[in-house]
Design a protein around this motif. Structure first.
Motif, mmCIF file in Angstrom:
data_model
loop_
_atom_site.group_PDB
_atom_site.id
_atom_site.type_symbol
_atom_site.label_atom_id
_atom_site.label_comp_id
_atom_site.label_asym_id
_atom_site.label_seq_id
_atom_site.Cartn_x
_atom_site.Cartn_y
_atom_site.Cartn_z
ATOM 1 N N GLY A 44 0.814 -1.209 0.000
ATOM 2 C CA GLY A 44 0.000 0.000 0.000
ATOM 3 C C GLY A 44 0.849 1.261 0.000
ATOM 4 N N LEU A 45 0.163 2.375 0.041
ATOM 5 C CA LEU A 45 0.835 3.675 0.006
ATOM 6 C C LEU A 45 1.296 4.087 1.396
ATOM 7 C CD1 LEU A 45 -1.773 5.156 -2.366
ATOM 8 C CD2 LEU A 45 0.655 5.187 -2.883
ATOM 9 N N TYR A 97 6.260 9.031 -5.093
ATOM 10 C CA TYR A 97 5.392 10.011 -5.721
ATOM 11 C C TYR A 97 5.543 11.367 -5.037
ATOM 12 C CZ TYR A 97 2.784 5.997 -7.619
ATOM 13 O OH TYR A 97 2.418 4.846 -8.261
ATOM 14 N N ASP A 102 -3.853 17.019 -3.809
ATOM 15 C CA ASP A 102 -4.813 17.150 -4.914
ATOM 16 C C ASP A 102 -4.244 16.556 -6.201
ATOM 17 O OD1 ASP A 102 -6.323 20.406 -4.146
ATOM 18 O OD2 ASP A 102 -6.256 18.499 -3.060
ATOM 19 N N TRP A 104 -0.893 14.477 -8.212
ATOM 20 C CA TRP A 104 0.198 13.533 -8.032
ATOM 21 C C TRP A 104 1.023 13.436 -9.309
ATOM 22 C CZ3 TRP A 104 0.203 9.433 -3.982
ATOM 23 C CH2 TRP A 104 -0.767 9.666 -2.997
ATOM 24 N N GLY A 105 2.325 13.181 -9.135
ATOM 25 C CA GLY A 105 3.134 12.826 -10.281
ATOM 26 C C GLY A 105 2.950 11.361 -10.614
ATOM 27 N N GLN A 106 3.619 10.926 -11.663
ATOM 28 C CA GLN A 106 3.513 9.535 -12.083
ATOM 29 C C GLN A 106 4.430 8.617 -11.289
ATOM 30 O OE1 GLN A 106 2.902 8.269 -15.908
ATOM 31 N NE2 GLN A 106 1.344 9.795 -16.300
ATOM 32 N N ASN B 34 -9.941 11.729 1.810
ATOM 33 C CA ASN B 34 -9.974 11.862 0.350
ATOM 34 C C ASN B 34 -10.070 10.477 -0.284
ATOM 35 O OD1 ASN B 34 -9.492 14.570 0.804
ATOM 36 N ND2 ASN B 34 -7.412 14.559 -0.015
ATOM 37 N N TYR B 36 -9.171 8.495 -4.021
ATOM 38 C CA TYR B 36 -8.380 8.586 -5.245
ATOM 39 C C TYR B 36 -8.645 7.385 -6.140
ATOM 40 C CZ TYR B 36 -5.694 11.970 -2.537
ATOM 41 O OH TYR B 36 -5.309 13.047 -1.767
ATOM 42 N N GLN B 38 -6.630 5.244 -9.215
ATOM 43 C CA GLN B 38 -5.354 5.063 -9.897
ATOM 44 C C GLN B 38 -5.487 3.983 -10.961
ATOM 45 O OE1 GLN B 38 -1.923 3.865 -7.549
ATOM 46 N NE2 GLN B 38 -0.532 4.876 -8.985
ATOM 47 N N GLY B 41 -0.375 2.337 -14.477
ATOM 48 C CA GLY B 41 0.630 3.157 -15.132
ATOM 49 C C GLY B 41 0.383 4.647 -15.077
ATOM 50 N N GLU B 42 -0.659 5.071 -14.378
ATOM 51 C CA GLU B 42 -0.983 6.492 -14.297
ATOM 52 C C GLU B 42 -0.830 7.017 -12.870
ATOM 53 O OE1 GLU B 42 -4.388 6.356 -17.842
ATOM 54 O OE2 GLU B 42 -4.781 7.425 -15.961
ATOM 55 N N ALA B 43 -0.760 8.325 -12.764
ATOM 56 C CA ALA B 43 -0.722 8.960 -11.454
ATOM 57 C C ALA B 43 -2.090 8.848 -10.785
ATOM 58 C CB ALA B 43 -0.350 10.432 -11.608
ATOM 59 N N PRO B 44 -2.123 8.752 -9.469
ATOM 60 C CA PRO B 44 -3.414 8.794 -8.771
ATOM 61 C C PRO B 44 -4.152 10.084 -9.073
ATOM 62 C CG PRO B 44 -1.692 8.035 -7.272
ATOM 63 C CD PRO B 44 -1.004 8.526 -8.512
ATOM 64 N N LEU B 46 -7.377 12.584 -7.767
ATOM 65 C CA LEU B 46 -8.299 12.895 -6.681
ATOM 66 C C LEU B 46 -9.734 12.896 -7.202
ATOM 67 C CD1 LEU B 46 -8.788 13.893 -3.744
ATOM 68 C CD2 LEU B 46 -8.505 16.226 -4.634
ATOM 69 N N GLN B 55 -14.293 16.523 -6.657
ATOM 70 C CA GLN B 55 -13.239 17.319 -7.292
ATOM 71 C C GLN B 55 -13.714 17.795 -8.667
ATOM 72 O OE1 GLN B 55 -10.706 18.839 -6.526
ATOM 73 N NE2 GLN B 55 -8.901 18.539 -7.816
ATOM 74 N N PHE B 87 -8.286 4.200 -3.587
ATOM 75 C CA PHE B 87 -7.796 4.203 -2.214
ATOM 76 C C PHE B 87 -8.205 5.482 -1.495
ATOM 77 C CE2 PHE B 87 -4.211 7.046 -2.914
ATOM 78 C CZ PHE B 87 -3.866 6.832 -4.235
ATOM 79 N N LEU B 89 -7.450 8.247 1.779
ATOM 80 C CA LEU B 89 -6.380 8.903 2.529
ATOM 81 C C LEU B 89 -6.987 9.723 3.647
ATOM 82 C CD1 LEU B 89 -3.541 10.260 3.023
ATOM 83 C CD2 LEU B 89 -4.228 11.936 1.291
ATOM 84 N N PHE B 98 -3.097 5.781 4.570
ATOM 85 C CA PHE B 98 -3.900 5.370 3.428
ATOM 86 C C PHE B 98 -4.619 4.056 3.710
ATOM 87 C CE2 PHE B 98 -2.248 8.271 0.208
ATOM 88 C CZ PHE B 98 -1.056 8.676 0.765
ATOM 89 N N GLY B 100 -5.790 0.371 2.211
ATOM 90 C CA GLY B 100 -5.005 -0.609 1.476
ATOM 91 C C GLY B 100 -5.332 -0.709 -0.002
#
Lengths: 114, 107
Positions: A44-45, A97, A102, A104-106, B34, B36, B38, B41-44, B46, B55, B87, B89, B98, B100
Motif C-alpha cells: 500500500g501507500l 510520488y 490534490d 500527483w506525479g507519475q 480523500n 483517489y 489510480q 501506469g498512471e498517477a493517482p 483525486l 473534485q 484508495f 487517505l 492510506f 489498502g
C-alpha cells in the motif's frame, strides 16, 4: 494544466544515497505544501515527508521509518521539491510520488539492492 | 498512527452496477478523508475530498459520504473506464495514512 514530474530514481546499493527531484507547474507552488509518498512493490501507500510553505516557515515532517535518513526541501524559485535519501535500505525500495494531495506525479522507481 | 481499513480489497462488477467501497478509520478523523482513483501506469487522481466534495472535472456518478470513522465511496453506475484501483487517505493528523486499496474490475 497541473504537472508534477519526478526524476532521480534508480538502482542503488544499501547504505548509499539518492536525491529525488519533482518539477512542478500549473499551480502556485510557493503557497502549496508538498509531500512525498511511496509504494513498495505489491504494498500500500506510505506517506514519507511533508514540507510546508514559507508562511509556515518551511516546516518539515517525516514518517518514523525515514526520520533522520531522509530530508525534504524545496526551491520556490524553481517550483521544485526534493527528497534527499541517505543510508538507503532494502525496505526503501518503492515507487516514490510527489504530491500536493490534490495532484500527483507519475512516480519514480527507487530500487535498493546489493 | 491512525489505521485506515479499506474494504473490499477486490471487487468485480458489471457495467451499470452501483459500487460501494468503504474505509474505516481507527479513530475520529472528522471529514478529513480523500478518495483517489489510480489506473495502471498512471498517477493517482483525486475524486473526492473532505469526505463528500466532488473534485472539479470528476463525473457526478462518483460520490462520497461519511464522517468520524466510517466513509464510503459510491459509483452510481459503473462505466468501463472506471476499472482502476481506488484508495482512501486520511489527512486529519500526521502521519497521513492510506487505505489498502480496492482493485475494481469488470465482471
Amino acid at each position: 494544466e497541473v504537472q508534477l514530474v519526478e526524476t532521480g530514481g534508480g538502482l542503488v546499493r544499501p547504505g548509499s544515497s539518492l536525491k529525488l527531484s519533482c518539477a512542478t507547474s500549473g499551480f502556485t507552488f510557493s503557497n502549496t505544501w508538498m509531500n512525498w509518498v511511496r509504494q513498495a512493490p505489491g504494498k500500500g501507500l506510505e506517506w514519507v515527508a511533508l514540507i510546508k510553505d514559507k508562511y509556515s516557515n518551511y516546516e518539515a515532517n517525516y514518517a518514523e521509518s525515514v526520520k533522520g535518513r531522509f530530508t525534504i526541501s524545496r526551491d520556490d524559485s524553481k517550483s521544485r521539491v526534493y527528497l534527499q535519501m541517505n543510508t538507503l535500505r532494502d525496505q526503501d525500495t518503492a515507487t516514490y510520488y510527489c504530491t500536493t494531495a490534490d495532484y500527483w506525479g507519475q512516480g519514480v522507481m527507487v530500487t535498493v539492492s546489493s | 498512527d491512525i489505521q485506515m481499513t479499506q474494504s473490499p480489497s477486490f471487487l468485480s462488477a458489471s457495467v451499470g452496477d452501483r459500487v460501494t467501497i468503504n474505509c474505516k478509520a481507527s479513530q475520529n478523523i472528522n471529514r478529513y478523508l480523500n478518495w483517489y482513483q489510480q489506473k495502471l501506469g498512471e498517477a493517482p487522481k483525486l475524486l473526492i475530498y473532505n469526505a463528500n466534495s466532488l473534485q472539479t472535472g470528476i463525473p457526478s456518478r462518483f460520490s462520497g459520504s461519511g464522517s468520524g470513522t466510517d466513509f464510503t465511496l459510491t459509483i452510481s453506475s459503473l462505466q468501463p473506464e472506471d476499472v482502476a484501483t481506488y484508495f482512501c487517505l486520511q489527512h486529519n493528523s500526521w502521519p497521513w495514512t492510506f487505505g489498502g486499496g480496492t482493485k475494481l474490475e469488470l465482471k
